[in-house]
Scaffold this motif. Structure first.
Motif, PDB file in Angstrom:
ATOM      1  N   VAL A 110     151.822  36.134  68.950  1.00 28.97           N
ATOM      2  CA  VAL A 110     151.979  37.069  67.840  1.00 28.97           C
ATOM      3  C   VAL A 110     152.636  36.360  66.658  1.00 28.97           C
ATOM      4  O   VAL A 110     152.392  36.717  65.495  1.00 28.97           O
ATOM      5  CB  VAL A 110     152.809  38.307  68.276  1.00 28.97           C
ATOM      6  CG1 VAL A 110     154.269  37.954  68.474  1.00 28.97           C
ATOM      7  CG2 VAL A 110     152.668  39.431  67.265  1.00 28.97           C
ATOM      8  N   TYR A 111     153.413  35.317  66.928  1.00 27.50           N
ATOM      9  CA  TYR A 111     154.098  34.612  65.849  1.00 27.50           C
ATOM     10  C   TYR A 111     153.196  33.604  65.156  1.00 27.50           C
ATOM     11  O   TYR A 111     153.419  33.272  63.992  1.00 27.50           O
ATOM     12  CB  TYR A 111     155.381  33.967  66.380  1.00 27.50           C
ATOM     13  CG  TYR A 111     156.348  35.022  66.844  1.00 27.50           C
ATOM     14  CD1 TYR A 111     156.924  35.892  65.923  1.00 27.50           C
ATOM     15  CD2 TYR A 111     156.619  35.211  68.191  1.00 27.50           C
ATOM     16  CE1 TYR A 111     157.773  36.906  66.338  1.00 27.50           C
ATOM     17  CE2 TYR A 111     157.464  36.222  68.610  1.00 27.50           C
ATOM     18  CZ  TYR A 111     158.038  37.067  67.684  1.00 27.50           C
ATOM     19  OH  TYR A 111     158.856  38.080  68.083  1.00 27.50           O
TER      20      TYR A 111
ATOM     21  N   GLY B 138     150.037  34.405  64.656  1.00 29.54           N
ATOM     22  CA  GLY B 138     149.364  35.352  63.774  1.00 29.54           C
ATOM     23  C   GLY B 138     150.274  35.873  62.682  1.00 29.54           C
ATOM     24  O   GLY B 138     149.828  36.176  61.572  1.00 29.54           O
ATOM     25  N   ALA B 139     151.569  35.973  62.965  1.00 26.21           N
ATOM     26  CA  ALA B 139     152.508  36.517  61.985  1.00 26.21           C
ATOM     27  C   ALA B 139     152.639  35.621  60.771  1.00 26.21           C
ATOM     28  O   ALA B 139     152.813  36.116  59.641  1.00 26.21           O
ATOM     29  CB  ALA B 139     153.872  36.725  62.638  1.00 26.21           C
TER      30      ALA B 139
ATOM     31  N   SER C 258     149.835  36.414  58.640  1.00 27.26           N
ATOM     32  CA  SER C 258     149.960  37.804  58.188  1.00 27.26           C
ATOM     33  C   SER C 258     151.011  37.958  57.096  1.00 27.26           C
ATOM     34  O   SER C 258     150.937  38.885  56.276  1.00 27.26           O
ATOM     35  CB  SER C 258     150.319  38.702  59.377  1.00 27.26           C
ATOM     36  OG  SER C 258     149.349  38.615  60.397  1.00 27.26           O
TER      37      SER C 258
ATOM     38  N   GLY D 112     148.017  39.056  70.981  1.00 33.49           N
ATOM     39  CA  GLY D 112     149.174  38.774  70.133  1.00 33.49           C
ATOM     40  C   GLY D 112     148.750  38.496  68.709  1.00 33.49           C
ATOM     41  O   GLY D 112     149.331  39.031  67.747  1.00 33.49           O
ATOM     42  N   PHE D 113     147.711  37.678  68.552  1.00 29.15           N
ATOM     43  CA  PHE D 113     147.161  37.427  67.227  1.00 29.15           C
ATOM     44  C   PHE D 113     146.724  38.726  66.566  1.00 29.15           C
ATOM     45  O   PHE D 113     146.999  38.986  65.396  1.00 29.15           O
ATOM     46  CB  PHE D 113     145.945  36.495  67.336  1.00 29.15           C
ATOM     47  CG  PHE D 113     146.272  35.042  67.149  1.00 29.15           C
ATOM     48  CD1 PHE D 113     146.614  34.548  65.911  1.00 29.15           C
ATOM     49  CD2 PHE D 113     146.215  34.158  68.214  1.00 29.15           C
ATOM     50  CE1 PHE D 113     146.905  33.212  65.726  1.00 29.15           C
ATOM     51  CE2 PHE D 113     146.505  32.814  68.055  1.00 29.15           C
ATOM     52  CZ  PHE D 113     146.854  32.339  66.797  1.00 29.15           C
TER      53      PHE D 113
ATOM     54  N   ALA E  42     149.537  40.944  65.315  1.00 26.89           N
ATOM     55  CA  ALA E  42     150.400  40.381  64.275  1.00 26.89           C
ATOM     56  C   ALA E  42     150.261  41.066  62.913  1.00 26.89           C
ATOM     57  O   ALA E  42     151.268  41.458  62.313  1.00 26.89           O
ATOM     58  CB  ALA E  42     150.159  38.875  64.158  1.00 26.89           C
TER      59      ALA E  42
ATOM     60  N   VAL F 298     153.393  43.016  61.290  1.00 22.25           N
ATOM     61  CA  VAL F 298     153.984  42.530  60.041  1.00 22.25           C
ATOM     62  C   VAL F 298     153.865  43.580  58.946  1.00 22.25           C
ATOM     63  O   VAL F 298     154.821  43.837  58.197  1.00 22.25           O
ATOM     64  CB  VAL F 298     153.321  41.211  59.615  1.00 22.25           C
ATOM     65  CG1 VAL F 298     153.738  40.834  58.194  1.00 22.25           C
ATOM     66  CG2 VAL F 298     153.702  40.095  60.578  1.00 22.25           C
TER      67      VAL F 298
ATOM     68  N   LEU G 140     161.181  41.355  63.349  1.00 16.43           N
ATOM     69  CA  LEU G 140     160.026  40.750  64.000  1.00 16.43           C
ATOM     70  C   LEU G 140     160.400  39.941  65.243  1.00 16.43           C
ATOM     71  O   LEU G 140     159.518  39.461  65.958  1.00 16.43           O
ATOM     72  CB  LEU G 140     159.281  39.846  63.005  1.00 16.43           C
ATOM     73  CG  LEU G 140     158.728  40.542  61.765  1.00 16.43           C
ATOM     74  CD1 LEU G 140     158.099  39.529  60.809  1.00 16.43           C
ATOM     75  CD2 LEU G 140     157.699  41.605  62.145  1.00 16.43           C
TER      76      LEU G 140
ATOM     77  N   TYR H  90     141.325  38.858  64.526  1.00 11.55           N
ATOM     78  CA  TYR H  90     142.119  38.628  65.719  1.00 11.55           C
ATOM     79  C   TYR H  90     141.644  39.464  66.904  1.00 11.55           C
ATOM     80  O   TYR H  90     141.627  38.998  68.047  1.00 11.55           O
ATOM     81  CB  TYR H  90     143.589  38.932  65.425  1.00 11.55           C
ATOM     82  CG  TYR H  90     144.249  37.965  64.475  1.00 11.55           C
ATOM     83  CD1 TYR H  90     143.708  36.708  64.236  1.00 11.55           C
ATOM     84  CD2 TYR H  90     145.422  38.306  63.808  1.00 11.55           C
ATOM     85  CE1 TYR H  90     144.321  35.823  63.362  1.00 11.55           C
ATOM     86  CE2 TYR H  90     146.042  37.417  62.933  1.00 11.55           C
ATOM     87  CZ  TYR H  90     145.478  36.180  62.714  1.00 11.55           C
ATOM     88  OH  TYR H  90     146.089  35.295  61.866  1.00 11.55           O
TER      89      TYR H  90
END
Length: 384
Positions: free
Chosen positions: A19-20, A22-23, A26, A139-140, A143, A147, A162, A246
């Motif tokens: 996720v991070y 992707g974050a 984002s 996770g992606f 994100a 966000v 986050l 994603y």
């Protein structure tokens, strides 16, 4: 612990790390809106997250081949979350670069060891590894929603919130590591193939992964801005495009594992990359709402090979599965960031459409490389 339960927990933990990745992409539109960063500046942020990760992942892979390091999973998860969480608290560009670089190191430390542990739990099954990869894809996909929900309501100053997924992910992996403590300490486990390393094939596979990474991270970085710049575009359109990109990856990962049960992995990956060539061209040049269909098709085409490349790499390097996992799983989400500044510079000098056009060639190069790869013999464990 039952295998399915362990895989689910590992998959969720994988989501809490990726996720991070992707974050970072984002956050790009918010850095542009709130801090007036240009294309080159936001490309530098993506580069900062990717550069250390790209360099560090093979190092962590080599280390985990030599020594089992299960403690890396919770520690690296927290590190990845802290970097992104702190990236919005300072208006300093240098501090922002430093924080996202810290997040990149956390991601780099996570992937080689997690791939080794997942291979041990999955017993070499392609389908099981696909479900592990699905966690990262989800996770992606989560994100941009996460966000937007946090930053759009209160600005970048709320970015410390986050860190929550990282805290959750670090806790979830602990029961799995305790259950696997003895096998993990003993080495890579019985699921690892024996035999000689096929270094030539692994190098070709790695180059294909790099080409795939360039197009995916390039799109991840700029597709939200591209959607906003299109006729009728908006911030919501950009968020939607990133979410579709994603989410399609989640579908593609699971689909790839199932297709590999019917055809061999090399054939499935090769055909998927051909689909991706046409789909990326559609993103760049086809007008209207069909844009989102091409985004989804691109994501599926790029992610069908995702977990297959991980197991192929481990089969090509059966004596160094940590290194193989670190490169094929880790570089997939990092090396593409090295090309982001070049894309940003071209976009600044010309247009975003012009800068994205060369990405059409990347899946074509992956297809050409896969045409030269052999399918490794099936493992004696009866991998799917």
């Amino acid at each position: 612990m039952p295998r399915n339960r362990a895989l689910i927990m590992l998959s969720v933990g994988h989501a809490c790390v990726d996720v991070y990745q992707g974050a970072v992409a984002s956050l790009v539109p918010f850095f542009v809106a709130e801090r007036a960063y240009g294309y080159a500046a936001v490309s530098g942020i993506v580069l900062a997250a990717s550069l250390l990760s790209s360099v560090a992942q093979p190092v962590f892979g080599a280390l985990t081949d030599r020594w089992a390091m299960p403690w890396l999973l919770p520690v690296s998860t927290v590190l990845g979350g802290l970097g992104v969480a702190l990236s919005g608290v300072s208006g300093s560009y240098d501090w922002t670069l430093a924080f996202v670089a810290v997040s990149g190191v956390g991601v780099a430390a996570y992937h080689p060891e997690s791939a080794r542990v997942a291979r041990r739990v999955s017993e070499g099954s392609h389908s099981a590894m696909a479900w592990f990869s699905l966690g990262g894809n989800l996770g992606f996909a989560t994100a941009p929603l996460m966000v937007t929900a946090v930053v759009a309501t209160g600005g970048l100053r709320l970015s410390p919130l986050l860190v929550v997924p990282a805290l959750v992910g670090s806790v979830l992996c602990l029961p799995v590591l305790r259950a696997l403590a003895k096998p993990v300490r003993g080495g890579s486990g019985g699921a690892v193939a024996t035999g000689a390393d096929d270094i030539a094939s692994f190098v070709k596979l790695s180059l294909a992964v790099v080409c795939r990474s360039i197009v995916f991270i390039g799109l991840s970085t700029f597709i939200a801005l591209y959607a906003r710049a299109r006729p009728g575009g908006s911030t919501a359109a950009g968020t939607a495009a990133l979410f579709v990109l994603y989410l399609g990856g989640a579908v593609g990962s699971v689909l790839g594992g199932h297709l590999a049960n019917r055809w061999d992995r090399v054939t499935v990956a090769r055909r998927a990359y051909l689909v991706a060539v046409a789909a990326v061209a559609g993103i760049v040049y086809v007008p209207g709402p069909a844009f989102y269909a091409f985004v989804a098709l691109t994501s599926v085409g790029l992610y069908v090979p995702f977990s297959l490349q991980v197991t192929l790499g481990q089969d090509y390097l059966p004596t160094r599965v940590g290194t193989a996992g670190g490169i094929t799983l880790g570089l997939t989400v990092s090396v593409g960031g090295l090309a982001a500044p070049l894309i940003g510079s071209v976009a600044h000098a010309t247009s975003l459409r012009t800068a994205l056009t060369p990405l059409i060639l990347m899946p074509a190069l992956s297809w050409l490389l896969f045409r030269t790869l052999p399918e490794p013999a099936p493992e004696p464990t009866g991998a799917a």
